[in-house]
Scaffold this active site. Structure first.
Site, PDB file in Angstrom:
ATOM      1  N   SER A   8      40.584  32.482  37.862  1.00 40.79           N
ATOM      2  CA  SER A   8      41.442  33.612  38.034  1.00 40.79           C
ATOM      3  C   SER A   8      41.804  33.917  39.480  1.00 40.79           C
ATOM      4  O   SER A   8      43.169  33.940  39.674  1.00 40.79           O
ATOM      5  CB  SER A   8      41.093  34.810  37.464  1.00 40.79           C
ATOM      6  OG  SER A   8      40.585  34.677  36.016  1.00 40.79           O
ATOM      7  N   ASP A  25      36.744  36.200  28.122  1.00 41.15           N
ATOM      8  CA  ASP A  25      36.649  34.814  28.286  1.00 41.15           C
ATOM      9  C   ASP A  25      35.322  34.137  27.806  1.00 41.15           C
ATOM     10  O   ASP A  25      35.016  32.771  27.786  1.00 41.15           O
ATOM     11  CB  ASP A  25      37.318  34.303  29.552  1.00 41.15           C
ATOM     12  CG  ASP A  25      38.711  34.149  29.573  1.00 41.15           C
ATOM     13  OD1 ASP A  25      39.267  34.134  28.867  1.00 41.15           O
ATOM     14  OD2 ASP A  25      39.252  34.357  30.866  1.00 41.15           O
ATOM     15  N   ARG A  79      45.781  33.181  41.626  1.00 40.66           N
ATOM     16  CA  ARG A  79      46.292  34.207  42.233  1.00 40.66           C
ATOM     17  C   ARG A  79      46.382  33.656  43.804  1.00 40.66           C
ATOM     18  O   ARG A  79      47.272  34.201  44.399  1.00 40.66           O
ATOM     19  CB  ARG A  79      45.732  35.499  41.910  1.00 40.66           C
ATOM     20  CG  ARG A  79      45.859  35.979  40.473  1.00 40.66           C
ATOM     21  CD  ARG A  79      45.066  37.081  40.227  1.00 40.66           C
ATOM     22  NE  ARG A  79      45.127  37.587  38.862  1.00 40.66           N
ATOM     23  CZ  ARG A  79      45.065  36.786  37.716  1.00 40.66           C
ATOM     24  NH1 ARG A  79      44.187  35.751  37.604  1.00 40.66           N
ATOM     25  NH2 ARG A  79      45.234  37.470  36.496  1.00 40.66           N
TER      26      ARG A  79
END
Length: 742
Positions: free
Chosen positions: A330, A623, A334
């Site tokens: 993640s 997740d 980003r």
């Protein structure tokens, strides 16, 4: 594959002669007939044993041919028309005709002009194979093994004729693909015809350089390799250029324009832009090499299924040791996104070099951002500012990465140019309306396929207005998408989440100097600011660490430490849930790196008990639930998961996929619309399906530690999307895992 009756090969050069030799070696033809211009060629083909009969007159053997027989035309592109005319005048219409010319539009026009229509049995084709040698004496029965043959069927073609031609090529070992005629000519103009133009022109230029007579004498191997194709048949390539004139000129013009830009960068000593050109080229070339190994030239040519990568895991054992799993996926996504939109140069360490994060990186390269690396987790991003992205030349392909597609859609909604986001087969089945609809409320114009599925076409120049959005379902991806779109909207945009979700986007925006406000569950950003480049050290991914945490938690004798793991409060649901189940989990060496909390996680075996998973923990572990459900299967008693509807719209329906796999291994499960009930028990061995979902695959891999027999996990290729060295680390800590392809 269907065996063949008679095959007639018109043109016994390398291409035609090798097809004859390959069919002869396969022993699948009742008769192979060669047609050549010269008697000497016919005699040589007969003496080589690659044909049963040879003639210089096609009409002389036309009476022998009937339904199901095949004629292959293997002559230069501009001479195909003469052969087609001879076939029309002498050959029965039931005979199947195909060709090997490298320009399909030219042959299609010749066929229509000569027949007045397009015959259903005329199948256009192009074998992508060759050699520096030529003539019938160069015939090689193995020439097509592992090489591609492109068929370009037209609407009028009879399916049986296409199937017969496909079968012929498959008999000689070729991989047969299909493309549209015009797509074929455009692709070949860029990938084959243009390189020949450049090679011929370069050698011609240097050969007449009177100032330097030593150019060829001292040329390095790279020059020799690149210009090898300038030794090709000059007349044949002249004809190809003329036959595919429009596409070749377009390719030359594009190359000339880019070459002129590169010249200007060199003249200006613009090191950043030169780096950008060379870096994009290097990684595009590396990607091209992978495509040659695994798939075809373009998406339209790809086979519908990849090879089945199978994990076979022996039962029992324990896990021990100290390891560091790859960087947080993640945060990796980003870091590239915000680094690209920042002003200045961002240095990243710990970047996850998995397929998903690389898809995001490539998307920004395709939009003109200069990115160096990755090299052992290090990436340098030369930011272009919030308004510095450039229109990509084609669709942005993000593979299997839902994060890439959803977050990119927010950024792209604010651009002045139009764009298209596409993905692989799995991603193309996943819903995107959860981001598309609120973006439309902000004023974005977005087209999707049926039921909101990819591709997503985002029309540029839409003026975005600020939004106050109450999310119906907790989702960090939706929140992040809207916050990123808010950077371009008129005013302040707010997102209210029904439960806390991972806050990497908010933390990283602040790290890049952008103001983010939070009041309770409401997050707000206003447009008009700027992002300032910074350095980022990406912690290890807790989602990847989860598989080893669960492995140690379920297996007696286990003791494992996972170092430098991100323990963001919005990501530690798995730690909280395992602790509630009785797992022995300790956080050591707690610290903060780049605004993200980090720790070493030690897990030792302890008996687990079933629990009712608190719903407030669900978004914090969304997740990680495939692995958590393995822990539930090994726990004493019942584990109940509710409030997890989002699991049904991940890479696959993870609730159903886990229930199916656990049931096949002897575990009693009951699915609910928003969750699952797992009754702990004894797992047997067996075969389970991952449905191409990387987390399902890795979860059932660790399940074997508590199984009574071997577990075989199918379709594990996508593990590389998030955890490229999973197999290596699994073996290192004691999991007996073998990988096979079928």
């Amino acid at each position: 594959m269907t065996e063949l009756n008679k095959v007639v090969i018109v043109g016994l050069g390398l291409i035609g002669g090798s097809l004859a030799a390959g069919l002869r070696a396969a022993g699948v033809c009742k008769k192979i007939i060669g047609v050549a211009r010269r008697e000497e060629t016919c005699s040589q083909a007969m003496s080589m044993g690659i044909v049963d009969q040879a003639t210089t007159d096609l009409a002389s053997i036309a009476g022998e041919l009937g339904k199901g027989d095949i004629i292959f035309i293997s002559v230069p592109t501009l001479t195909v028309g003469g052969i087609v005319r001879a076939i029309k005048n002498s050959v029965n219409g039931d005979v199947i005709v195909t060709d090997g010319a490298s320009v399909k539009g030219s042959v299609r026009k010749d066929v229509k002009d000569i027949y007045g229509y397009f015959p259903p049995n005329f199948v256009l084709g192009h074998p992508i194979a060759g050699s520096e040698q030529s003539g019938v004496e160069a015939s090689n029965p193995d020439l097509y093994i592992g090489h591609r043959v492109i068929l370009t069927p037209v609407e009028e073609n009879a399916p049986a004729a296409v199937a017969a031609v496909r079968s012929m090529w498959e008999w000689v070992g070729a991989e047969v693909l299909e493309m549209d005629v015009d797509d074929h000519d455009n692709v070949l103009a860029a990938t084959s015809h243009l390189p020949h133009v450049i090679a011929f022109s370069l050698v011609d230029t240097l050969a007449h350089d009177s100032q330097n007579e030593n150019i060829f004498r001292y040329a390095a191997g790279g020059f020799r390799d690149f210009t090898r194709i300038a030794s090709s048949d000059a007349i044949m390539w002249r004809d190809i250029m003329l036959a595919n004139k429009d596409s070749v000129i377009d390719a030359i013009d594009l190359f000339a324009s880019n070459l002129s830009r590169l010249r200007a960068f060199i003249d200006q000593e613009n090191a950043t832009e030169i780096t950008g050109v060379f870096t994009r080229a290097k990684f595009a070339r590396d990607r091209f090499t992978k495509m040659l190994e695994h798939r075809a030239y373009s998406k339209s040519m790809q086979n519908s299924e990849e090879k089945n990568v199978v994990y076979t895991v022996a039962p029992g054992g324990s896990v021990k040791g100290k390891i560091r799993v790859p960087g947080d996926k993640s945060i990796s996504h980003r870091s590239i996104m915000l680094g690209s939109l920042a002003e200045g140069v961002t240095h990243i360490e710990g970047f996850l070099e998995g397929e998903d994060a690389l898809a995001t990186l490539q998307a920004f390269r395709d939009m003109g951002v200069v990115i160096e690396g990755p090299n052992k987790g290090k990436v340098t991003v030369h930011g272009v500012g919030l308004n510095g992205l450039q229109a990509p030349t084609g669709p942005l392909y993000v593979g299997n990465s839902g994060t890439s597609m959803r977050l990119l859609s927010g950024i792209l909604a604010g651009q002045t140019f139009s764009s298209e986001l596409t993905g692989d087969i799995s991603l193309s089945k996943r819903p995107m309306n959860r981001v598309a609809n609120p973006l439309r409320e902000m004023g974005a114009v977005i087209d999707t396929a049926e039921e909101g599925r990819p591709p997503m076409k985002i029309h540029g120049a839409s003026k975005l207005k600020a939004i106050e959005y109450d999310m119906p379902m907790a989702s960090a991806q939706v929140k992040s998408c809207l916050l990123l779109a808010g950077l371009y909207a008129d005013g302040a945009s707010s997102v209210t989440e029904p439960a806390p979700t991972r806050d990497h986007t908010e933390r990283m925006l602040r790290g890049f100097g952008y103001s983010v406000q939070r009041e309770g569950n409401k997050v707000t950003v206003a447009s008009g600011g700027k992002l300032t480049a910074t350095d980022i050290d990406i912690p290890a991914d807790i989602s990847s660490a989860t598989f080893f945490m669960v492995a140690a938690a379920i297996c007696p004798g286990s003791d494992i430490t996972l170092t430098h793991v991100g323990v963001n409060p919005t990501r530690i649901g798995v730690i909280n849930i395992l602790t509630l189940m009785g797992a022995n989990v300790e956080l050591e060496n707690k610290r903060e790196v780049g605004g993200e909390p980090v720790a070493d996680i030690r897990v030792q075996y302890a008996p687990l008990k079933g629990i009712q998973i608190p719903e407030e923990q669900v978004p914090l572990a969304i997740d990680e639930f495939p692995a958590i459900l393995i822990a539930a299967a090994c726990a004493d008693g019942k584990t109940v998961l509710t409030g997890a509807e989002e699991l049904r719209v991940k890479e696959t329906d993870r609730i159903q996929a886990m229930a199916d796999g656990l049931t096949s291994l002897g575990i009693d499960c009951e699915t609910k619309p928003d969750g699952i009930v797992v009754n702990g028990g004894k797992m047997t061995g067996g075969s389970v399906e991952s449905f191409h979902d990387h987390r399902i695959a890795m979860s059932f891999t660790i399940a074997a530690l508590r199984a009574s027999g071997e577990i075989r996990v199918n379709n594990c290729a996508n593990v590389a999307t998030s955890f490229p060295n999973f197999v290596e680390l699994a073996k290192k800590v004691g999991i007996s895992l073998e990988v096979n392809c079928s």
